[in-house]
Write an enzyme that holds these catalytic residues in place. Structure first.
Site, short mmCIF file in Angstrom:
data_model
loop_
_atom_site.label_atom_id
_atom_site.label_comp_id
_atom_site.label_asym_id
_atom_site.label_seq_id
_atom_site.Cartn_x
_atom_site.Cartn_y
_atom_site.Cartn_z
N LYS A 12 -95.71 -18.04 123.19
CA LYS A 12 -96.52 -18.46 124.32
C LYS A 12 -96.77 -17.25 125.21
O LYS A 12 -95.81 -16.61 125.68
CB LYS A 12 -95.80 -19.56 125.13
N THR A 57 -95.04 -23.67 120.80
CA THR A 57 -95.20 -22.76 121.94
C THR A 57 -95.11 -23.52 123.25
O THR A 57 -94.68 -22.96 124.26
CB THR A 57 -96.53 -22.00 121.86
N ASP A 58 -95.48 -24.79 123.25
CA ASP A 58 -95.35 -25.59 124.47
C ASP A 58 -93.87 -25.77 124.84
O ASP A 58 -93.53 -25.77 126.02
CB ASP A 58 -96.03 -26.95 124.29
N PHE A 153 -105.18 23.82 136.81
CA PHE A 153 -105.50 23.63 135.40
C PHE A 153 -106.41 24.77 134.96
O PHE A 153 -107.57 24.83 135.33
CB PHE A 153 -106.18 22.27 135.16
N ARG A 170 -106.38 21.59 142.76
CA ARG A 170 -107.11 20.35 142.49
C ARG A 170 -106.29 19.15 142.96
O ARG A 170 -105.08 19.25 143.17
CB ARG A 170 -107.41 20.21 141.00
N GLN A 213 -99.35 17.20 131.65
CA GLN A 213 -98.27 17.12 130.67
C GLN A 213 -96.96 17.66 131.27
O GLN A 213 -95.89 17.09 131.06
CB GLN A 213 -98.63 17.92 129.41
N ASN A 239 -105.42 10.64 133.85
CA ASN A 239 -105.81 11.63 134.84
C ASN A 239 -107.00 11.07 135.61
O ASN A 239 -108.13 11.04 135.11
CB ASN A 239 -106.19 12.95 134.15
N HIS A 241 -109.63 11.50 137.71
CA HIS A 241 -110.33 12.71 138.13
C HIS A 241 -110.93 12.57 139.53
O HIS A 241 -111.54 11.55 139.87
CB HIS A 241 -111.45 13.04 137.15
#
Length: 286
Positions: A12, A57-58, A153, A170, A213, A239, A241
């Site tokens: 479920k 599932t109930d 970067f 940045r 990273q 990321n 941006h």
């Protein structure tokens, strides 16, 4: 041609559970999204439609509500273990149970008034099988973080299609998804969660980043160093941006102050950090 039944499970999905604890005039709330998944002797139901081995599932949904009423809901890892063990131990045809829970946080606005917290969602995935083996993976998602400087970067590969300009300053923004595996029994999952979360925040804020990273690894390393109860952490970090807007058509400078926040496409950085002596993961990550 010969075919056969492969690995399978059923359950479920997304059982919404809100548990209110009434401590006199002061109330406490647990808001969960629970998903159950069971496997075992299920060949007959797939091949012939014989449902004798199937726990509906109930019924799984009802068990979530009933055990919440009977035992309450403390730490989500403990509640997930309670459910998983109940499914396996009560039904001979069920050999393995997987329970996944997301917990939504509420901030108190009064003794019995709450405001939904828009921050991260706490998560867990628990497995339990008929051999008595259990695994607990705790985690969080949608932890949105941003450093407005302290991120670079440059020095990357440049090919025929490269237009990205190198930068030494940045905005670094992400929405962290983290899952960590426990080395053994963890007596207090709540305290462990807070420790790991704090490590992730501290490492993100305190790392001068030359790549996302590098930041990911620093966050995982900090958590493993400070939290001996965990042996592996997996992180997924988009990321998000932020591009500096060119204001020169308006005769204005832009010294990294005005940005366009682009929601897509985005870079996605994923990785795991683990102890050299980490025990075998088994079914923990399934």
């Amino acid at each position: 041609m010969t075919v056969k039944l492969g690995p399978n499970r059923y359950g479920k999905a997304e059982i919404r559970l809100v548990r209110v604890v009434r401590d006199g005039p002061v109330h406490h709330v647990k808001d969960l999204n629970v998903s159950t998944s069971l496997s075992g002797d299920m060949e007959a139901v797939h091949l012939t439609g014989d449902n004798a081995a199937v726990l509906p599932t109930d019924s799984q949904k009802n068990a979530v509500y009933a055990l919440a009423g009977k035992h309450g809901v403390g730490q989500i890892e403990d509640f997930a273990l309670l459910l998983a063990r109940r499914f396996v131990e009560s039904q001979p045809t069920i050999h393995h149970a997987r329970v996944e829970i997301d917990e939504y946080a509420w901030r108190r606005g009064g003794p019995h008034s709450f405001v939904r917290d828009g921050g991260e969602v706490r998560t867990c995935v628990v497995h339990h099988d008929r051999d008595g083996r259990s695994s607990v993976v705790s985690g969080l998602k949608d932890l949105v973080l941003m450093n407005t400087t302290g991120s670079e970067f440059h020095g990357f590969i440049v090919d025929d299609y490269t237009t990205l300009q190198p930068t030494t300053d940045r905005v670094l923004a992400t929405a962290v998804v983290a899952h960590w595996r426990h080395a053994g029994d963890t007596p207090d999952h709540g305290a462990s969660y807070e420790r790991v979360r704090e490590c992730l925040l501290e490492a993100f804020a305190g790392t001068h980043s030359r790549s996302l990273q590098q930041t990911l690894y620093a966050m995982g390393e900090r958590a493993l160093t400070a939290c001996p109860e965990i042996c592996e952490i997996r992180l997924a970090m988009p990321n998000k941006h932020h591009f500096a807007v060119d204001l020169s058509p308006f005769g204005l400078p832009n010294e990294n102050e005005v940005f366009h926040a682009a929601d897509r496409p985005y870079g996605l950085i994923e990785g795991s950090v683990l102890r050299e002596d980490a025990p075998d993961a088994g079914f923990a990550w399934e």
